[in-house]
Design an enzyme around this catalytic site. Structure first.
Site, PDB file in Angstrom:
ATOM      1  CG  ASP A  94      -0.285  -0.370   2.507  1.00  0.00           C
ATOM      2  OD1 ASP A  94       0.956  -0.410   2.549  1.00  0.00           O
ATOM      3  OD2 ASP A  94      -0.998  -0.622   3.493  1.00  0.00           O
ATOM      4  CG  HIS A  96      -5.832  -2.023   8.781  1.00  0.00           C
ATOM      5  ND1 HIS A  96      -5.976  -0.685   9.069  1.00  0.00           N
ATOM      6  CD2 HIS A  96      -4.508  -2.269   8.890  1.00  0.00           C
ATOM      7  CE1 HIS A  96      -4.785  -0.169   9.338  1.00  0.00           C
ATOM      8  NE2 HIS A  96      -3.881  -1.108   9.230  1.00  0.00           N
ATOM      9  CG  ASN A 149      -8.763  -1.257  12.017  1.00  0.00           C
ATOM     10  OD1 ASN A 149      -7.805  -1.904  11.577  1.00  0.00           O
ATOM     11  ND2 ASN A 149      -9.281  -0.226  11.367  1.00  0.00           N
ATOM     12  CD  GLU A 194      -8.772   1.237   7.725  1.00  0.00           C
ATOM     13  OE1 GLU A 194      -8.590   0.268   8.488  1.00  0.00           O
ATOM     14  OE2 GLU A 194      -8.342   2.378   7.961  1.00  0.00           O
TER      15      GLU A 194
HETATM   16  C1  GLP Z   1      -0.414   0.550   8.518  1.00  0.00           C
HETATM   17  C2  GLP Z   1      -0.141  -0.348   7.306  1.00  0.00           C
HETATM   18  C3  GLP Z   1      -0.393  -1.801   7.615  1.00  0.00           C
HETATM   19  C4  GLP Z   1       0.272  -2.180   8.928  1.00  0.00           C
HETATM   20  C5  GLP Z   1      -0.293  -1.344  10.039  1.00  0.00           C
HETATM   21  C6  GLP Z   1       0.248  -1.693  11.416  1.00  0.00           C
HETATM   22  O1  GLP Z   1      -1.747   0.882   8.656  1.00  0.00           O
HETATM   23  N1  GLP Z   1      -0.929   0.035   6.179  1.00  0.00           N
HETATM   24  O2  GLP Z   1       0.104  -2.600   6.549  1.00  0.00           O
HETATM   25  O3  GLP Z   1       0.088  -3.552   9.190  1.00  0.00           O
HETATM   26  O4  GLP Z   1       0.021   0.023   9.753  1.00  0.00           O
HETATM   27  O5  GLP Z   1       1.382  -0.928  11.740  1.00  0.00           O
HETATM   28  P1  GLP Z   1       2.369  -1.265  12.918  1.00  0.00           P
HETATM   29  O6  GLP Z   1       3.129  -2.465  12.464  1.00  0.00           O
HETATM   30  O7  GLP Z   1       3.252  -0.070  13.033  1.00  0.00           O
HETATM   31  O8  GLP Z   1       1.552  -1.536  14.115  1.00  0.00           O
END
Ligand code: GLP
Length: 248
Positions: free
Chosen positions: A67, A138, A136, A143
């Protein structure tokens, strides 16, 4: 489905690197699907260390990231392209031309998302997809409520995600409200998937995604349908799991 409970982030990095590196040795060229966020950083550190020690070669590895924020230049220090260069690509013998991140600055985001899907298909699909998980539930930026067969597309971020990700920006107002993400359908087509989770803020998401019903309300639960998924979860993120899973 395999769930491996590890003691800490360093072990999470080593265990997930072992899975991916042994698969990389089977096939050349190889296509990796990569994720951003703080969770995969220990895995990328392992990749860098093993590359420097001559255990893995990235020369023929192609990558597709999950993404990107809409509106951020690739040079913006919060863009996912910038993150990938800084955390992995700048430190291994990968050819940057073979690394792909969705284009958050495309004039026609829908056309560019379709082209991203076509590129993945044209190279024969993703061999191993790395995922983190949002608090959440995702995956990528799919989402809650995203179709389980969704494809790469532009999405609107939830307030929960904007709040979670605001820790990286100077002000909450600076967090983009839209992103381009591979779809859940795209992710499910990868040959193998590893989802990494660490930290107490992921307890509920992991419990629901691993042991709850498969539902669009918890996008990561769709992985229960994948024939080759491994969840590598640190102890502090696994306290909501009830079944007997493997301990590393
Ligand atoms: C973002 C990314 C996700 C990732 C999430 C969790 O929203 N788009 O791919 O899994 O963050 O981030 P973290 O690993 O910093 O908790």
């Amino acid at each position: 489905m395999r769930v491996i409970i590890v003691t800490d982030k360093n072990q999470m990095g080593r265990v997930s690197a072992d899975l991916i590196v042994s698969d990389m040795k089977r096939k050349c060229p190889y296509t990796l699907g990569l994720a951003t966020g703080s969770t995969p950083v220990p895995l990328y550190k392992e990749f860098i260390r093993r590359n420097h020690e001559g255990q893995i070669d990235f020369a023929t590895v192609m990558t597709f990231n999950l993404d990107e924020y809409v509106g951020l230049e690739p040079t913006h220090d919060q863009s996912y392209r910038y993150f990938m260069n800084k955390e992995l690509f700048d430190h291994v013998n990968i050819s940057k031309k073979l690394t792909h991140v969705p284009d958050g600055r495309a004039r026609d985001v829908a056309a560019s998302a379709d082209a991203y899907e076509a590129q993945i298909r044209d190279v024969g699909g993703i061999d191993y997809q790395v995922l983190g998980i949002g608090s959440n539930g995702h995956i990528g930026f799919n989402e809650p409520g995203s179709s389980l067969s969704s494809r790469t597309r532009k999405v609107r971020l939830t307030q929960n995600t904007i709040r979670d990700n605001s820790r990286f920006f100077a002000r909450k107002e600076d967090v983009p409200t839209e992103a381009v993400t591979m779809g859940i359908g795209t992710i499910l087509e990868s040959r193998k998937v590893v989802l990494l989770a660490s930290g107490a803020n992921k307890v509920e998401a992991i419990a629901k995604a691993v042991e709850g019903p498969v539902t669009a309300t918890v996008p990561a639960s769709a992985l229960q349908m994948h024939p080759h998924v491994t969840w590598v979860v640190t102890r502090d993120a696994a306290t909501g799991l009830r079944l007997e899973w493997e301990q590393a």
